[in-house]
Design an enzyme around this catalytic site. Structure first.
Site, mmCIF file in Angstrom:
data_model
loop_
_atom_site.group_PDB
_atom_site.id
_atom_site.type_symbol
_atom_site.label_atom_id
_atom_site.label_comp_id
_atom_site.label_asym_id
_atom_site.label_seq_id
_atom_site.Cartn_x
_atom_site.Cartn_y
_atom_site.Cartn_z
ATOM 1 N N GLU A 90 48.509 73.758 27.216
ATOM 2 C CA GLU A 90 48.458 73.356 25.814
ATOM 3 C C GLU A 90 48.406 71.833 25.745
ATOM 4 O OE1 GLU A 90 48.087 72.600 22.175
ATOM 5 O OE2 GLU A 90 48.105 74.722 22.708
ATOM 6 N N LYS A 91 47.441 71.298 25.005
ATOM 7 C CA LYS A 91 47.283 69.842 24.933
ATOM 8 C C LYS A 91 48.202 69.199 23.894
ATOM 9 C CE LYS A 91 43.274 70.153 21.833
ATOM 10 N NZ LYS A 91 41.848 69.803 21.663
ATOM 11 N N GLY A 109 37.128 77.120 5.173
ATOM 12 C CA GLY A 109 37.213 78.011 6.327
ATOM 13 C C GLY A 109 37.353 77.269 7.641
ATOM 14 N N HIS A 149 66.214 103.356 -5.098
ATOM 15 C CA HIS A 149 66.016 102.972 -6.496
ATOM 16 C C HIS A 149 67.134 102.005 -6.905
ATOM 17 C CE1 HIS A 149 64.990 103.335 -10.730
ATOM 18 N NE2 HIS A 149 66.280 103.553 -10.996
ATOM 19 N N ASP A 195 41.249 83.220 17.190
ATOM 20 C CA ASP A 195 40.214 82.565 16.394
ATOM 21 C C ASP A 195 38.981 82.189 17.200
ATOM 22 O OD1 ASP A 195 42.184 82.755 14.511
ATOM 23 O OD2 ASP A 195 42.193 80.646 13.951
ATOM 24 N N GLU A 228 34.422 77.695 -5.799
ATOM 25 C CA GLU A 228 34.086 78.712 -4.790
ATOM 26 C C GLU A 228 32.596 79.016 -4.840
ATOM 27 O OE1 GLU A 228 33.410 81.332 -2.098
ATOM 28 O OE2 GLU A 228 35.385 80.364 -2.185
ATOM 29 N N GLY A 232 36.742 75.693 -2.042
ATOM 30 C CA GLY A 232 36.958 76.924 -1.288
ATOM 31 C C GLY A 232 37.992 77.804 -1.950
ATOM 32 N N VAL A 290 29.808 72.244 -4.419
ATOM 33 C CA VAL A 290 29.888 70.795 -4.521
ATOM 34 C C VAL A 290 28.660 70.213 -3.831
ATOM 35 C CG1 VAL A 290 31.209 68.735 -3.907
ATOM 36 C CG2 VAL A 290 32.409 70.828 -4.565
ATOM 37 N N LEU A 307 43.391 78.885 -2.022
ATOM 38 C CA LEU A 307 44.216 79.385 -3.124
ATOM 39 C C LEU A 307 45.699 79.162 -2.881
ATOM 40 C CD1 LEU A 307 42.443 82.641 -4.329
ATOM 41 C CD2 LEU A 307 42.086 80.256 -4.986
#
Length: 479
Positions: A46-47, A284, A456, A324, A216, A193, A250, A199
């Site tokens: 891991e960097k 994204g 309940h 990802d 969007e 976005g 945009v 959101l």
């Protein structure tokens, strides 16, 4: 433990691991810990800090801000519940300090946990070299030379996708990472976005006093979620005075003489200029495949990311990719599940991933969550289905909370009432959805849910009521 393969002492690849994981995000550290627990000599490269984007600049810090915003809303609405608290003010510096404290605590815990589980953590930037042979060779920048392993899991994550908009590099145009560290709450915020990230930030800054506008490109918000949930979410956001521009884009960003920004918004042939103090790009993310040396390894990469099969294998034997970087299901919990599945396959268990019941949650106000098929997907697949809804206005617990604007929606197969999709808008949607994840995993029916006794008064009764509705037996027990 997998057999080790001897290497010539003349080569720089002096250390041999059974498993080397590239990337210390949720997928990477889960894979590394699980591999070590299964007896594999494991290294994790891991960097930056362990936890990846999710912990350092994504899921966790945003949820800290989400909760602070929720506390602020509760304070402002206290008189509705008979509580007089006076004025509610925001100390943004303390909000930021609390967020940083949460991230620091979790990072410290993770940095203690991973080595304690037998994983060797290597600080540096991985560069794949020769991965075609039994010993997969990886050079690690910032560390002492190179490493080799019998198996590699690439969990390099993703980076923000930046659209080619003129003026996008102007000061005041920020990404999600910068939004988390912003020194003051902007008076006017334009969010580009209308997906999950956009959101969530829109709701956070709206609660803290920003005038928020969301733009969007697609015809509706939250394109991956059930259409009815997305439509109701848009209505709720507008109730919170968030302005929404769908089917819009945009086209350029300009700096005004007084220092603020102005974005030109196009919708069809019309054009409108919207001024803002900050413009947040939430368009994204894309797989982080650059800088790993993948192109010279023979590992196949598509426009989406690294190509893998259902066992997470790449085109090179012994090399896996998760999370990802594959371009599929950019969710931390999916990456974690994939990491453990990849390790099982390394151990010869032939385990394939099943994505039929992947829950997703949007931590907006109100929350939204879903699992399985949306109504649009069921229709597109030609599956005979029934969509059944139950409004939270008929749930006693929601009424006591003053949070009765929402719904539960079940998509069931016809004629057997098997649950194939579930979608929730309302308080604690992210928790409630998990009653329905195992229901889809086990092919449970509406009868199974309806005949399960629910405490309940609870919000979960809304799930039970919806299941009764599938059977044509709504009860609406408010008392």
């Amino acid at each position: 433990m997998l057999p080790r393969i001897g290497l010539s002492c003349e080569r720089m690849w002096s250390i041999m691991y059974d498993l080397m994981v590239i990337g210390g995000g949720p997928g990477g550290y889960h894979a590394a810990i699980y591999g070590a627990q299964q007896g594999l000599k494991t290294a994790l490269i891991e960097k930056n800090r362990l936890g990846g984007v999710c912990l350092q600049e994504g899921c966790i810090p945003t949820k800290s801000l989400v909760h602070s915003a929720e506390v602020l809303r509760t304070c402002r609405e206290a008189s509705t519940f008979g509580i007089d608290v006076g004025s509610c003010t925001v100390n943004w510096d303390k909000v930021q300090l609390r967020k940083q404290s949460v991230v620091k605590q979790l990072t410290k815990g993770l940095e203690q946990l991973v080595p304690a589980q037998g994983v060797e953590v290597i600080k540096g930037e991985a560069l794949l070299k020769d991965v075609s042979g039994p010993a997969k060779e990886v050079q690690v920048k910032l560390s002492d030379g190179g490493q080799s392993a019998a198996n590699i899991i690439i969990a390099a994550g993703s980076v923000p996708a930046v659209p080619p908009i003129p003026g996008i590099d102007l000061p005041g145009v920020i990404g999600s990472r910068e939004a988390l560290e912003i020194p003051t709450v902007p008076e006017r915020l334009l969010v580009v976005g209308g997906g999950v990230i956009g959101l969530e930030f829109a709701c956070i800054f709206s609660a803290f006093g920003s005038q928020v506008t969301v733009v969007e490109f697609l015809p509706r918000l939250l394109a991956s979620m059930d259409g009815e949930i997305a439509k109701r979410m848009e209505a709720e956001l507008k109730r919170s005075r968030i302005k929404i521009h769908t089917a819009s884009r945009v086209t350029e960003i300009n700096r005004l003489p007084e220092g603020s920004l102005s974005a030109v918004i196009a919708r069809g042939e019309s054009r409108e200029a919207i001024d803002a103090d900050n413009i947040l790009l939430a368009t994204g993310r894309r797989p982080n495949v650059e800088g790993l040396g993948i192109t010279q390894t023979g590992i196949e990469v598509s426009g989406k990311g690294i190509k893998v099969n259902n066992r997470l294998e790449t085109s090179q034997p012994g090399v896996y990719a998760i999370g990802d970087v594959t371009g599929n299901y950019l969710l931390a919990h999916v990456a974690s599940a994939q990491g453990m599945a990849a390790v099982d396959n390394i151990l010869g268990q032939t385990r394939e991933m099943d994505y039929s019941a992947v829950p997703s949650v949007v931590f907006t106000h109100p929350e939204a969550a879903g699992v399985g098929l949306t109504e649009e997907e069921a229709k597109a697949k030609g599956i005979p289905y029934k969509a059944t809804k139950f409004m939270l206005g008929s749930n006693s617990r929601a009424l006591t909370m003053g949070a009765n604007r929402g719904m539960v929606k079940l998509i069931t197969a016809v004629p057997d009432h098997r649950i194939i999709g579930a979608h929730i808008l309302g308080p604690n949607a992210g928790e409630l959805i998990h009653e329905l994840v195992p229901a889809i995993n086990t092919s449970a029916t509406a009868e199974d849910i309806a005949h399960t006794i629910h405490a309940h008064p609870t919000l979960s009764e809304a799930v039970m009521e919806t299941a009764h509705g599938v059977l044509g037996k709504f009860i609406h027990a408010l008392g």
